[in-house]
Design an enzyme around this catalytic site. Structure first.
Site, mmCIF file in Angstrom:
data_model
loop_
_atom_site.group_PDB
_atom_site.id
_atom_site.type_symbol
_atom_site.label_atom_id
_atom_site.label_comp_id
_atom_site.label_asym_id
_atom_site.label_seq_id
_atom_site.Cartn_x
_atom_site.Cartn_y
_atom_site.Cartn_z
ATOM 1 N N HIS C 49 0.815 -1.209 0.000
ATOM 2 C CA HIS C 49 0.000 0.000 0.000
ATOM 3 C C HIS C 49 0.854 1.268 0.000
ATOM 4 C CE1 HIS C 49 -3.947 1.858 0.683
ATOM 5 N NE2 HIS C 49 -3.225 2.821 1.208
ATOM 6 N N HIS C 95 -11.275 2.250 -0.984
ATOM 7 C CA HIS C 95 -11.454 1.795 0.389
ATOM 8 C C HIS C 95 -12.219 0.479 0.346
ATOM 9 C CE1 HIS C 95 -11.204 3.650 4.645
ATOM 10 N NE2 HIS C 95 -10.022 3.399 4.164
#
Ligand SMILES: Nc1ncnc2c1ncn2[C@@H]1O[C@H](COP(=O)(O)OP(=O)(O)O)[C@@H](O)[C@H]1O
Ligand SMILES: [Mg+2]
Lengths: 220, 80, 735, 80
Positions: C49, C95
Site C-alpha cells: 500500500h 477503500h
C-alpha cells in the site's frame, strides 16, 4: 438595512445563504460566529442548513444551546425577522422559537430532490412575492425533516395561518405535509426546503427567488 | 460516578426507526415480534461522588440538552 | 540504549509481510536488529500500500506532464491549471477492504480520506464522485453492502457539505467476495497558495491537529504477532469510525491556517498514519524528524509506540510550521475545538527519532526507507487474446424486448435510489449531477463563469477480456464523457483495482491495462496527475475482474454552454457520429440477453477518437446541437433511450440495411456520439463531419412518446421509465 | 414479554456522538462531565412467554440485525 447568517461548527449552507441574500436582496450580510454573544444591527437573522455539531444527539440540539442563540431569541422577541432553513429549522424547534420537532424521515434515508410545494400563506414577510395558494418547487436535502407536533399544536398552526409551505407529495412523513411554519407572531420562519439553492437557472430551479424577493421587501 | 440516561420516544409520538426495526425482524422470520421502539442511552462518567447531587445535575442535563421533551421521555439511573 | 529493548525477529518480520531480502536490508542499514517499533515502521512503509513495490515500475509508463499540469503524481493529489490563477486539485482512492468488513464506516472513511488528500494541498473540496462495484444482486451479502456503502458515502459527504455529484455502480459475481469502493474528490485552490509535503529546514516545529489517536485500524498482523495476554481482546484492531463533523472543522481550520504564513509543509495522516506522514514530509524535505509520542493526543490509555505510529485514526493532520508561528496556528485549531499539540521538530540528523516515556524507542535513517524500498519486477504473462465474435453468428432477437430487458438490468437500471441519498447541490454551484442528463457532472467554479466537468469510468468486462484495449477504453470513455458535456478534457486520476500481483496472470492484466491507459492518455493529451493502486482484491484464489477506474476532469470556459443529453425536442434529427461495425464481443447485450461473457472487446482507434471528440466540441461551442450523448453500454438503442427519457420525447431509430438488429442497435463500437440537431441543420452538419474526417449518419428522429427500434413494437416512454426506475428500489426494499 | 436490547459502541471504537455530547455539556457549565458514550436501546414487545426461548431468539436478532458486532457490543435483558 442588513442581515446576519449564523455560522455553527458544521454549518455547510452558510456560504450559499450569504450569496443568495447578497445577490437577491441587495443587502449587506454579516457572518456571525456561534460563540459570539451579540448580533450586529440587523433586520434579519438566518440560521443556515448543514450539520451543526454533526447532528449528533439530535439535529440542531447542540447548536440551539450556543451562546449566540440568546441574542437570536432576543431579536425574535423584539419582532426581528428570523429564518431557519433545514438545520436552521431544526435549531429553531430545539430553541422553542418554533413548536414541534423534526424527526427522522419516514423512509429513514437522507433525501436530496426537488420537491413541489404549495404556498399556504402568502401574507408573511417570507412569502409575499409568491402567489397565495400557488405552487413552486424547491429542493430538499435532509435526513431529519419529518415534522411532528401534537394534534392540538397542529390544529393551532392551521388555525392561525402558521403553516406557510406544504409538500405536494410528502417526501418524509411530515404531519399534515408541513414543509415550513412560522411562529404565532409571524416573524420567525422555519422550513426544510432550501430556497438558497433555487435562485439560479444555471444550477436548476428558481423557486427560491420569490422567497428572497419577499425578504428584500420585508427588510426595505 | 456513572449516570445512565435512557431516552425513549414519548408514547403517541411516531417512531419510524422502531417501526422499521420491527418490520425488518418480522421479514427475517422473527414472527413473535409485536412491536419495537428505539431509544438512546447516554452513559456519563462524572467526577462527582454525591449520588443525590449527581441525580439533580443529570436531571438538569436532560432537561436542558439530552432529551427533547416535545418528543422524548427520559429516565436516569446512577451507578457508583 | 532502550532502542535495543524488544528486538524483533525475522519470524515477526515475516508475519508482518516482509521477506528475507527486505529483512536483510533493514539489518544492514541499521547495523543492528530493529526493535518492535522500528520493525512496525519498516513493515508499513514497505507494504504494498505505501511502497507500491509491485506497481511502481509500471506506473512510470503513464504520461504525467502536459501544458495544464502544475503537479503530477507524488504529492497528496494532482494539481492542474484552470486559468485565472486558479488550480484544480483532485485524486481518487480505494477503500475496498474496509467497506466489505463494515460497509457504512468503510465507505464513509474512504470519502473522508480522499477529501483530506485534497484540502491538505490548499484546495477547498467542491465535488465528490464514487465508483462502486458490488457482487451479483443474488449474492446474500450484496443488498446489505449496497445499503451500507451508499449510506456511508452520503452520511460523510452530506455532513461535511461537499456535493456528491456523480459515480458509477456495477454488479457482477466477480465482486462477490471483494466489493470496490473508490472515491474521488475534486477541489479548487489559488495557484499561489498550494501546499506541499516537503518539510524543508531543520528546527521547525511539528504540529499534530485533528482527532485524538486511538487503536483504530492498526494492521491486523501487527496485533496478531503481539504477545497474547488478557488485554489482547480489548486491544484487537478496531474498525475506523469516521467523524465528518471533525473533518468539516478540520477543513475550515486548515484553510484558515493556509491564509496565514505559518506553514512549511502539511500532510494528512492516511494509511500508516503518523508513520507515513512524518517520514514522507521529512524524506521529501531532506531532514530528520524527532517526535515525542507522549505529546500525541490519545483517545485510549496505555498505547504503545508502535500502536501510535501505526494507528489509522481518521481526521488527523501533521503540519510543519515556521518557527515562532506555534501559537498563531494553535489558536486557529482551538477555536474550531480541535485537538492540537506540538509533538516534535525537524532535525539535521536525517533520522526519525521517537521518544516515549523518557526513552528513545526508535532511531532509523529516513532516506533508506524510500531509497531501499522494495521495487519488484514481478513476473507476468501476456493475457490470452480472445476471438472476435462475428455478430452474424448471434441469433436474431426482438430488439424491443431486448431493450426493455436491458433498461432494467442491474448495470443499466437507474441509480436514483443511490444518488437521491447524496446531497448533490450543497455549495450551490452544481450545474449537472447524477440524474442531470449529462455524461459528466458539471460544477461551477465559485464566483466565476467557468465550470469543471468530471466523470469516473471503467468497463471491467472489456478489461477482463483484453486488459490493453480495456485500459485504453476506460480512458477514452472518460474523455468522451467530458467532451459530451461541453468540456475540454484536462487530466485524470486513477484507481487501479486488481487481484494478487504475485500471480503472473494478474500481473499481466495489470501491466497491459497500464500500457493501454498510457497509450490512450498520450494520444488524447490527457495526463495522469494522481492515482492509487489497490491489489490483492481476491478471495479464495478468485480475483476480481480487473478494474482500472479513470477519473477525469475537464474545463468549461462558459458554464452556460455546458451540454447534456436532455435537451432534444420533437422534430430533431438524431445523427450518429463515429464508425459502426456492430461489435458485440464483450458487450452488455451478449452478456445480459444472450448470457454469454465472451469475445474480444471493441478496439479503439485513438486518432479517430480524437477527431470525433474535437468535432463534437466544435459543434457544442457553435451552439449547433440540442443534445449530445456518448455511446457506451448497450450501444445506440440504450443511448437513444437515455436521450428520450431525459428529453421527455419519443425517438424513432431506423434499422440498418447491412447489420442485424442486435449488432446495429446494441453493438458497442467505440468513439461514437449521438447528437440531436434541428432538422434544417442536418445537411450542413453532415458536410462538416465529412470535412473533419468523421463518419456521420442520420439514424432517427425525436417524435411522439414511444421508443421505436426499426420495425419492432413501440415501447412507451412511461413503461421504459417505470422499468428503468423500479429495479433498484424494488431490489433494495425486498429485504 | 418484553426484551430490552442495549447496544453500545465497543470499547476502543471512536464514538463521535458521545464526544460531542460531552463537549456540549461541558460548554453549558456541567464541568463534572468527564466523558460520555452514546448507545441505542431497542425495546421489543414479543408474543412469546418462555424466557429461555426469548433470550435465545433475541440473541439471534442482535447478531443478525440489531447490532453491528464489528463496532458494537450488545446486552439483553428480559422483562415479563
Ligand atoms: N454510485 C453512484 N453515485 C452517484 N451517481 C451515480 C452512481 N452510480 C450511477 N450514478 C449516476 O447514474 C447515471 C448513469 O451512470 P452510468 O450508467 O455509469 O453513466 P454513463 O454510462 O453515461 O457513464 C450518471 O448520472 C451517474 O452519475
Ligand atoms: Mg456516458
Amino acid at each position: 438595512m442588513n442581515a446576519a447568517v449564523i455560522v455553527f461548527p458544521g454549518s455547510n449552507c452558510d456560504r450559499d445563504a450569504v450569496c443568495a441574500l447578497r445577490d437577491h436582496t441587495a443587502k449587506s450580510v454579516h457572518r456571525v460566529w456561534h460563540r459570539d454573544t451579540d448580533l450586529p444591527k440587523v433586520d434579519l437573522v438566518l440560521l443556515p442548513g448543514g450539520f451543526s455539531y454533526g447532528d449528533y444527539l439530535r439535529s440542531g440540539a447542540i447548536a440551539a444551546r450556543s451562546p449566540i442563540m440568546a441574542a437570536v431569541q432576543a431579536h425574535a422577541k423584539r419582532g426581528g425577522l428570523v429564518v431557519g432553513i433545514c438545520n436552521g429549522f431544526q435549531i429553531l424547534t430545539e430553541t422553542h422559537l418554533l413548536p414541534g420537532a423534526l424527526m427522522r424521515n419516514a423512509g429513514l434515508k437522507f433525501l436530496c430532490k426537488s420537491t413541489p410545494l404549495r404556498i399556504e400563506n402568502a401574507d408573511t414577510p417570507f412569502t409575499s412575492a409568491y402567489d397565495d395558494h400557488g405552487e413552486t418547487a424547491i429542493p430538499i436535502a435532509h435526513h431529519d425533516g419529518n415534522y411532528f407536533a401534537d394534534e392540538d399544536t397542529l390544529d393551532r398552526l392551521e388555525g392561525q395561518g402558521q403553516i406557510v409551505f406544504r409538500y405536494v407529495n410528502n417526501p418524509n412523513g411530515s404531519s399534515r405535509d408541513i414543509a415550513g411554519i412560522t411562529n404565532k407572531a409571524g416573524n420567525v420562519l422555519g422550513m426544510m426546503p432550501h430556497p438558497e439553492r433555487a435562485v439560479d437557472p444555471l444550477t436548476g430551479e428558481t423557486g427560491g427567488l420569490a422567497f428572497f424577493k419577499s425578504l428584500a421587501g420585508a427588510m426595505a | 460516578m456513572k449516570a445512565i440516561v435512557h431516552i425513549r420516544p414519548r408514547s403517541g409520538v411516531l417512531d419510524p426507526q422502531g417501526q422499521a426495526v420491527a418490520g425488518a425482524l418480522k421479514h427475517m422470520g422473527f414472527d413473535e415480534v409485536l412491536s419495537a421502539r428505539q431509544g438512546k442511552i447516554i452513559e456519563l462518567e462524572l467526577g462527582d461522588d454525591d449520588e443525590q447531587a449527581v441525580r439533580q445535575r443529570v436531571q438538569k442535563m436532560c432537561e436542558h440538552l439530552l432529551a427533547n421533551t416535545v418528543i422524548e421521555d427520559f429516565s436516569i439511573s446512577i451507578e457508583p | 540504549m532502550s532502542m535495543q529493548k524488544d528486538p524483533a525477529s525475522f519470524e515477526q518480520a515475516q508475519a508482518l509481510g516482509l521477506n528475507e531480502d527486505e529483512w536483510g536490508v533493514i539489518l544492514k542499514r541499521l547495523g543492528r536488529t530493529p526493535n518492535q517499533t522500528e520493525l512496525g515502521i519498516f513493515s508499513v512503509m514497505w507494504s504494498e500500500h505505501c511502497s507500491y513495490k509491485s506497481s511502481r515500475r509500471h506506473l512510470r509508463k503513464l504520461p504525467t506532464t502536459g501544458a495544464c499540469v502544475i503537479c503530477g503524481p507524488g504529492e497528496n493529489a494532482g494539481v492542474i491549471d484552470i486559468g485565472d490563477g486558479l488550480a484544480c486539485i483532485f485524486k481518487m482512492e480505494s477503500h475496498n477492504h474496509p467497506s466489505y468488513i463494515e460497509p457504512y464506516q468503510g465507505a464513509a472513511t474512504g470519502v473522508g480520506g480522499i477529501m483530506r488528500d485534497v484540502f491538505t494541498m490548499g484546495a477547498r473540496p467542491v465535488a465528490l464522485l464514487n465508483a462502486l462495484r458490488f457482487g451479483s444482486p443474488d449474492h446474500p451479502k450484496t443488498r446489505a453492502l449496497v445499503s451500507g456503502v451508499v449510506a456511508g458515502i452520503g452520511g460523510y459527504g452530506n455532513c461535511v457539505g461537499v456535493p456528491t455529484v456523480s459515480g458509477e455502480t456495477n454488479f457482477h459475481a466477480g465482486y462477490d467476495g471483494n466489493i470496490l469502493v473508490n472515491a474521488m474528490c475534486v477541489g479548487i485552490a489559488e495557484q499561489d497558495s498550494i501546499f506541499y509535503s516537503a518539510a524543508k529546514g531543520a528546527g521547525n516545529p511539528v504540529l499534530y491537529v485533528g482527532a485524538k489517536t486511538g487503536r483504530d485500524g492498526i494492521h491486523g498482523a501487527t496485533m496478531a504477532s503481539a504477545e497474547f495476554d488478557d488485554e489482547t481482546e480489548a486491544k484487537r484492531p478496531t474498525v475506523q469510525v469516521g467523524d465528518p463533523f471533525t473533518e468539516k472543522r478540520l477543513i475550515e481550520a486548515c484553510l484558515e491556517l493556509m491564509q496565514t504564513n505559518c506553514i512549511v509543509a502539511i500532510q494528512d495522516m492516511g494509511a500508516a498514519g503518523l508513520t507515513s506522514s512524518s517520514i514522507e514530509m521529512a524524506d521529501k524535505g531532506g531532514v530528520g524528524i524527532d517526535l515525542d509520542l507522549d505529546k500525541v493526543p490519545q483517545r485510549e490509555t496505555h498505547m504503545t509506540p508502535v500502536e501510535m505510529m501505526l494507528s489509522e485514526s481518521q481526521e488527523r493532520m501533521l503540519i510543519v510550521l515556521r518557527p515562532g508561528k506555534e501559537s498563531e496556528a494553535q489558536e486557529i485549531f482551538e477555536r474550531w475545538e480541535l485537538d492540537v499539540a506540538l509533538i516534535g521538530k525537524t532535525t539535521e540528523t536525517g533520522h526519525m527519532v521517537l521518544h516515549h516515556k523518557g526513552e528513545t524507542v526508535c532511531d532509523i535513517p529516513i532516506a533508506p526507507l524510500g531509497d531501499d524500498a522494495p521495487n519488484y519486477d514481478r513476473p507476468w504473462v501476456a493475457p490470452p487474446t480472445l476471438p472476435v465474435i462475428n455478430a452474424g453468428e448471434i441469433a436474431p432477437g426482438d430488439p424491443a424486448k431486448a431493450l426493455l430487458s436491458m433498461v432494467q438490468s442491474p448495470d443499466m437500471a437507474s441509480k436514483r435510489w443511490i444518488w437521491e441519498q447524496y446531497d448533490r447541490h450543497v455549495m450551490a454551484d452544481t450545474l449537472k449531477a447524477s440524474g442531470g442528463a449529462s455524461d459528466a457532472a458539471v460544477v461551477r467554479v465559485h464566483d466565476t463563469n467557468k465550470a469543471l466537468a468530471m466523470s469516473s469510468d471503467c468497463t471491467p468486462r472489456y478489461v477482463l477480456a483484453d486488459p490493453y484495449e480495456g485500459g485504453k477504453q476506460a480512458v477514452a470513455e472518460c474523455w468522451r464523457n467530458l467532451i459530451a458535456s461541453g468540456a475540454s478534457p484536462m487530466a485524470v486520476t486513477d484507481c487501479l483495482n486488481f487481484g494478487n500481483p504475485e500471480r503472473p496472470d494478474i500481473m499481466g492484466q495489470f501491466v497491459r491495462a497500464i500500457d493501454g491507459m498510457a497509450e490512450a492518455c498520450r494520444a488524447l493529451d490527457f495526463p495522469v496527475v494522481s492515482g492509487n493502486v489497490s491489489l490483492y482484491n481476491e478471495t479464495a484464489g478468485t480475483a476480481i475482474p480487473p478494474t482500472p477506474v479513470i477519473g477525469g476532469v475537464g474545463l468549461i470556459d462558459d458554464a452556460a454552454t455546458a451540454m447534456g443529453f436532455g435537451g432534444a425536442v420533437a422534430g430533431d434529427t438524431l445523427i450518429l457520429l463515429g464508425e459502426t461495425t456492430g461489435w458485440l464481443g464483450a458487450s452488455l447485450y451478449l452478456r445480459d440477453i444472450e448470457g454469454r461473457e465472451e469475445g474480444a472487446p471493441p478496439p479503439i482507434d485513438l486518432e479517430q477518437e480524437r477527431r470525433t471528440g474535437m468535432l463534437v466540441r466544435t459543434l457544442i461551442h457553435g451552439g449547433q446541437v440540442h443534445a449530445v450523448h456518448d455511446l457506451s453500454d448497450g450501444g445506440l438503442a440504450c443511448a437513444a433511450t437515455d436521450m428520450a427519457l431525459a428529453s421527455r420525447c419519443g425517438v424513432h431509430l431506423m434499422a440498418s440495411d447491412t447489420l442485424s438488429d442486435a449488432a446495429w442497435f446494441f453493438g458497442e463500437d467505440q468513439g461514437r456520439y449521438l447528437i440531436a440537431v434541428k432538422k434544417g441543420a442536418v445537411d450542413a452538419l453532415l458536410d462538416q463531419a465529412q470535412q473533419a474526417g468523421v463518419g456521420a449518419k442520420v439514424v432517427g428522429t425525436m417524435k411522439g412518446l414511444d421508443v421505436v427500434l426499426g420495425d419492432a413494437m413501440p415501447l412507451a416512454l412511461d413503461l421504459l421509465s417505470q422499468k428503468h426506475e423500479n429495479w433498484l428500489p424494488a431490489y433494495m426494499e425486498d429485504a
